[in-house]
Motif scaffolding. Structure first.
Motif, mmCIF file in Angstrom:
data_model
loop_
_atom_site.group_PDB
_atom_site.id
_atom_site.type_symbol
_atom_site.label_atom_id
_atom_site.label_comp_id
_atom_site.label_asym_id
_atom_site.label_seq_id
_atom_site.Cartn_x
_atom_site.Cartn_y
_atom_site.Cartn_z
ATOM 1 N N ARG A 240 50.940 50.384 36.385
ATOM 2 C CA ARG A 240 52.650 50.243 35.782
ATOM 3 C C ARG A 240 52.624 49.874 34.377
ATOM 4 N NH1 ARG A 240 54.940 47.454 41.452
ATOM 5 N NH2 ARG A 240 55.610 49.509 42.323
ATOM 6 N N LYS A 241 51.737 48.988 34.041
ATOM 7 C CA LYS A 241 51.442 48.613 32.495
ATOM 8 C C LYS A 241 51.079 49.744 31.824
ATOM 9 C CE LYS A 241 50.799 43.587 33.110
ATOM 10 N NZ LYS A 241 51.360 43.702 34.697
ATOM 11 N N LEU A 242 50.166 50.501 32.119
ATOM 12 C CA LEU A 242 49.703 51.679 31.567
ATOM 13 C C LEU A 242 51.002 52.793 31.411
ATOM 14 C CD1 LEU A 242 47.645 53.361 30.200
ATOM 15 C CD2 LEU A 242 46.825 54.167 32.441
ATOM 16 N N LYS A 243 51.686 52.608 32.302
ATOM 17 C CA LYS A 243 52.885 53.612 32.338
ATOM 18 C C LYS A 243 54.013 53.391 31.094
ATOM 19 C CE LYS A 243 56.764 55.475 34.913
ATOM 20 N NZ LYS A 243 56.551 56.944 34.798
ATOM 21 N N GLU A 244 54.085 52.077 31.192
ATOM 22 C CA GLU A 244 55.143 51.318 30.025
ATOM 23 C C GLU A 244 54.598 51.763 28.779
ATOM 24 O OE1 GLU A 244 55.303 47.436 30.861
ATOM 25 O OE2 GLU A 244 56.341 47.650 32.953
ATOM 26 N N LYS A 245 53.281 51.616 28.605
ATOM 27 C CA LYS A 245 52.528 51.890 27.085
ATOM 28 C C LYS A 245 52.691 53.448 26.820
ATOM 29 C CE LYS A 245 50.111 47.653 27.187
ATOM 30 N NZ LYS A 245 51.191 47.111 26.661
ATOM 31 N N ILE A 246 52.418 54.014 27.911
ATOM 32 C CA ILE A 246 52.430 55.691 27.472
ATOM 33 C C ILE A 246 53.909 56.196 27.101
ATOM 34 C CG2 ILE A 246 52.162 57.887 28.427
ATOM 35 C CD1 ILE A 246 49.682 56.835 29.865
ATOM 36 N N GLU A 247 54.858 55.607 27.888
ATOM 37 C CA GLU A 247 56.249 55.996 27.545
ATOM 38 C C GLU A 247 56.739 55.471 26.179
ATOM 39 O OE1 GLU A 247 58.021 57.759 29.306
ATOM 40 O OE2 GLU A 247 56.655 57.925 30.791
ATOM 41 N N PRO A 401 33.412 36.983 41.427
ATOM 42 C CA PRO A 401 34.371 36.032 41.431
ATOM 43 C C PRO A 401 35.005 35.939 40.096
ATOM 44 C CG PRO A 401 32.718 35.177 42.608
ATOM 45 C CD PRO A 401 32.294 36.411 42.269
ATOM 46 N N GLU A 402 34.249 35.800 39.090
ATOM 47 C CA GLU A 402 34.875 35.688 37.616
ATOM 48 C C GLU A 402 35.617 36.989 37.359
ATOM 49 O OE1 GLU A 402 31.575 35.091 34.937
ATOM 50 O OE2 GLU A 402 30.910 33.107 35.944
ATOM 51 N N GLU A 403 35.110 38.348 37.615
ATOM 52 C CA GLU A 403 35.858 39.389 37.304
ATOM 53 C C GLU A 403 37.347 39.436 37.973
ATOM 54 O OE1 GLU A 403 33.703 42.796 36.568
ATOM 55 O OE2 GLU A 403 33.069 42.027 34.602
ATOM 56 N N GLU A 404 37.239 38.948 39.438
ATOM 57 C CA GLU A 404 38.342 38.871 40.137
ATOM 58 C C GLU A 404 39.334 38.189 39.412
ATOM 59 O OE1 GLU A 404 39.791 37.598 44.611
ATOM 60 O OE2 GLU A 404 37.967 37.157 43.976
ATOM 61 N N ALA A 405 39.127 37.004 38.993
ATOM 62 C CA ALA A 405 40.026 36.006 38.195
ATOM 63 C C ALA A 405 40.552 36.794 37.120
ATOM 64 C CB ALA A 405 39.376 34.854 38.048
ATOM 65 N N ARG A 406 39.596 37.577 36.410
ATOM 66 C CA ARG A 406 40.036 38.081 35.060
ATOM 67 C C ARG A 406 41.128 39.305 35.587
ATOM 68 N NH1 ARG A 406 35.327 39.579 33.189
ATOM 69 N NH2 ARG A 406 35.148 37.365 32.283
ATOM 70 N N LEU A 407 40.715 40.052 36.656
ATOM 71 C CA LEU A 407 41.505 41.227 37.107
ATOM 72 C C LEU A 407 43.057 40.534 37.447
ATOM 73 C CD1 LEU A 407 39.179 43.093 39.077
ATOM 74 C CD2 LEU A 407 40.285 44.115 37.117
ATOM 75 N N TYR A 412 44.671 40.217 30.780
ATOM 76 C CA TYR A 412 43.428 41.220 30.936
ATOM 77 C C TYR A 412 44.109 42.659 31.221
ATOM 78 C CZ TYR A 412 39.123 43.390 32.260
ATOM 79 O OH TYR A 412 38.226 44.330 32.433
ATOM 80 N N GLN A 413 45.081 42.595 32.266
ATOM 81 C CA GLN A 413 45.447 44.200 32.445
ATOM 82 C C GLN A 413 46.450 44.473 31.407
ATOM 83 O OE1 GLN A 413 48.263 42.996 35.851
ATOM 84 N NE2 GLN A 413 46.786 42.267 37.124
ATOM 85 N N GLU A 414 46.948 43.952 30.495
ATOM 86 C CA GLU A 414 47.771 44.174 29.215
ATOM 87 C C GLU A 414 46.677 45.135 28.297
ATOM 88 O OE1 GLU A 414 50.717 44.730 28.424
ATOM 89 O OE2 GLU A 414 51.836 43.677 29.753
ATOM 90 N N ALA A 419 43.881 49.632 26.089
ATOM 91 C CA ALA A 419 42.736 50.322 25.558
ATOM 92 C C ALA A 419 42.799 51.669 26.023
ATOM 93 C CB ALA A 419 41.385 49.524 26.306
ATOM 94 N N ILE A 420 43.186 51.835 27.102
ATOM 95 C CA ILE A 420 43.286 53.379 27.808
ATOM 96 C C ILE A 420 44.143 54.030 26.759
ATOM 97 C CG2 ILE A 420 43.838 54.802 29.815
ATOM 98 C CD1 ILE A 420 43.306 52.410 31.522
#
Length: 440
Positions: A240-247, A401-407, A412-414, A419-420
């Protein structure tokens, strides 16, 4: 007359009392003979609404459609009415496109009747699924609209302002687009529904369509982290964040293969991208590996020659099993679907996919750790559109576990979404899109 010792009579009496006492503590589902209902679930979506009854035994079912008003009546054999089944009534959401309410009752001994009051005419698919993963036997009702939604027309309507802006900026291109569309409508011999492309570079600007595919959904949670995070939820948030940026890009529009918590079969994800004439297909994941210390983002393209690593092969096999977990109605699939999943990739598509993957991977590597510094390849079924460059992005390992927290971190999602988009823009800068004769 046979003599029964007093002590024996006393033992029998105590046994009967014990049995009667035990019955007092048993619930209705335990007293019922036949199958035991374990759970009921409901997944509303624009494409269809799914209802699932999970039980410890296979359930027999019959159904009929009624009109004035529209109703679906389902009789399930081998069940008694229990509190678990009554929960289905409360699971109907007000925004469900197809179901207004559900009524349940004991129609006959060991036959439960479900009545779905419908908002419009539907085409139901009822089928059973064998135990798989954490699920036992599942009885599935998929309620499809009689007239299926047209994703391309919906996309055209939602992006009409952008198209108009491009026409004002590039009037010559606008005329060319209209002429291409007019010519396409006159071509009665063309029966191929796929988006055909010319070999020439586009002499005018047009909207670029990016299909975004959040992995898993509905019955299929995807990978689950140690902290309980579900892959299907995280990748939908990123998508959904990717969609917002593409729009926000003036010459791009986006299309989500799912925009909610529901299951989409692998071949349907591919078909959706082709139906909206996507220029690119980006599948977003956050997978797990057998070793919890595995970490880093990865980008994958399709391979016709086998996987480029053991991990890539393992992940591809795991992702390709999503249909088993999510619940695919095998009987409804035809030869075209089988062909699509087996042999619709092309050398040109893979070449372009590798270029796209490399551009995206470089952007992600600018702020995040990479699992591999090059685009990996494996036989992912969801990447097999023959005419759409397609990549699968593992944004991080949810099993770490560390990357789960980052996700779960919004920042990080933004960053991943941005980046995509930057990678997509870089790809198109070096590989200008071709003109599509059917582009709308």
């Amino acid at each position: 007359m046979k003599f029964i010792p007093r002590n024996a009579k006393r033992r029998d009496l105590l046994k009967n009392i014990a049995k009667a006492s035990a019955l007092l503590f048993l619930g209705p589902s335990q007293l019922a003979f036949g199958a035991k209902l374990l759970a009921v679930r409901m997944w509303p979506a624009e494409d269809y609404t799914r209802v699932t009854l999970e039980s410890d035994e296979v359930l027999k079912v019959s159904h009929q459609l009624l009109t004035n008003p529209h109703r679906l009546v389902v009789d399930v054999e081998g069940l008694e009415l229990t509190n678990t089944l009554k929960e289905l009534v409360a699971k109907v959401k007000s925004n469900d496109p197809y179901v207004s309410q559900v009524r349940v009752g004991q129609f006959q001994p060991r036959v439960v009747r479900l009545v779905f009051d419908l908002k419009e005419s539907i085409q139901p698919q009822l089928f059973s699924l064998e135990p798989v993963g954490s699920y036992q036997n599942r009885l599935v009702f998929d309620l499809y609209p009689t007239v299926a939604n047209d994703p391309l027309m919906e996309l055209v309507r939602s992006s009409s302002k952008k198209s108009a802006a491009l026409d004002l900026e590039d009037p010559i291109g606008a005329i060319a687009r209209k002429e291409a569309l007019k010519q396409d409508k006159q071509d009665k011999s063309n029966k191929d529904d796929s988006a055909q492309t010319s070999d020439a570079k586009s002499p005018y600007k047009r909207l670029l369509t990016i299909a975004i595919d959040p992995g898993h959904g509905g019955e299929d949670p995807g990978a689950i982290g140690k902290g309980g995070s579900r892959e299907k939820d995280i990748v939908l948030a990123i998508a959904r964040k990717l969609k917002e940026k593409i729009e926000q890009e003036p010459d791009m529009r986006s299309y989500l293969t799912r925009d909610g918590d529901y299951f989409v079969p692998l071949h349907t994800r591919v078909n959706k991208a082709r139906r909206v004439q996507a220029d690119l297909f980006v599948s977003v994941h956050a997978d797990a590996f057998v070793q919890p210390h595995a970490k880093g983002a990865s980008v994958f393209a399709l391979s016709q020659q086998g996987a480029t690593s053991t991990a890539a092969r393992w992940l591809a096999n795991k992702e390709n099993n999503a249909d088993l977990i999510g619940g695919l109605n095998i009987k409804s699939q035809d030869k075209q679907v089988a062909q699509l999943l087996l042999d619709m990739s092309t050398t040109a598509q893979i070449k372009d996919s590798l270029k796209l993957g490399d551009a995206v991977l470089k952007q992600i590597g600018g702020f995040a750790k990479l699992h591999k510094k090059h685009v990996e390849q494996a036989s992912f079924a969801v990447l097999k559109a023959p005419d759409v460059p397609s990549i699968l992005i593992e944004t991080a390992f949810i099993s770490n576990p560390e990357e789960e927290a980052r996700l779960n971190d919004v920042e990080y999602q933004e960053q991943i979404a941005l980046a995509i988009v930057k990678g997509i823009r870089s790809y198109f800068a070096k590989n200008p899109p071709v003109a599509k004769s059917r582009q709308i």
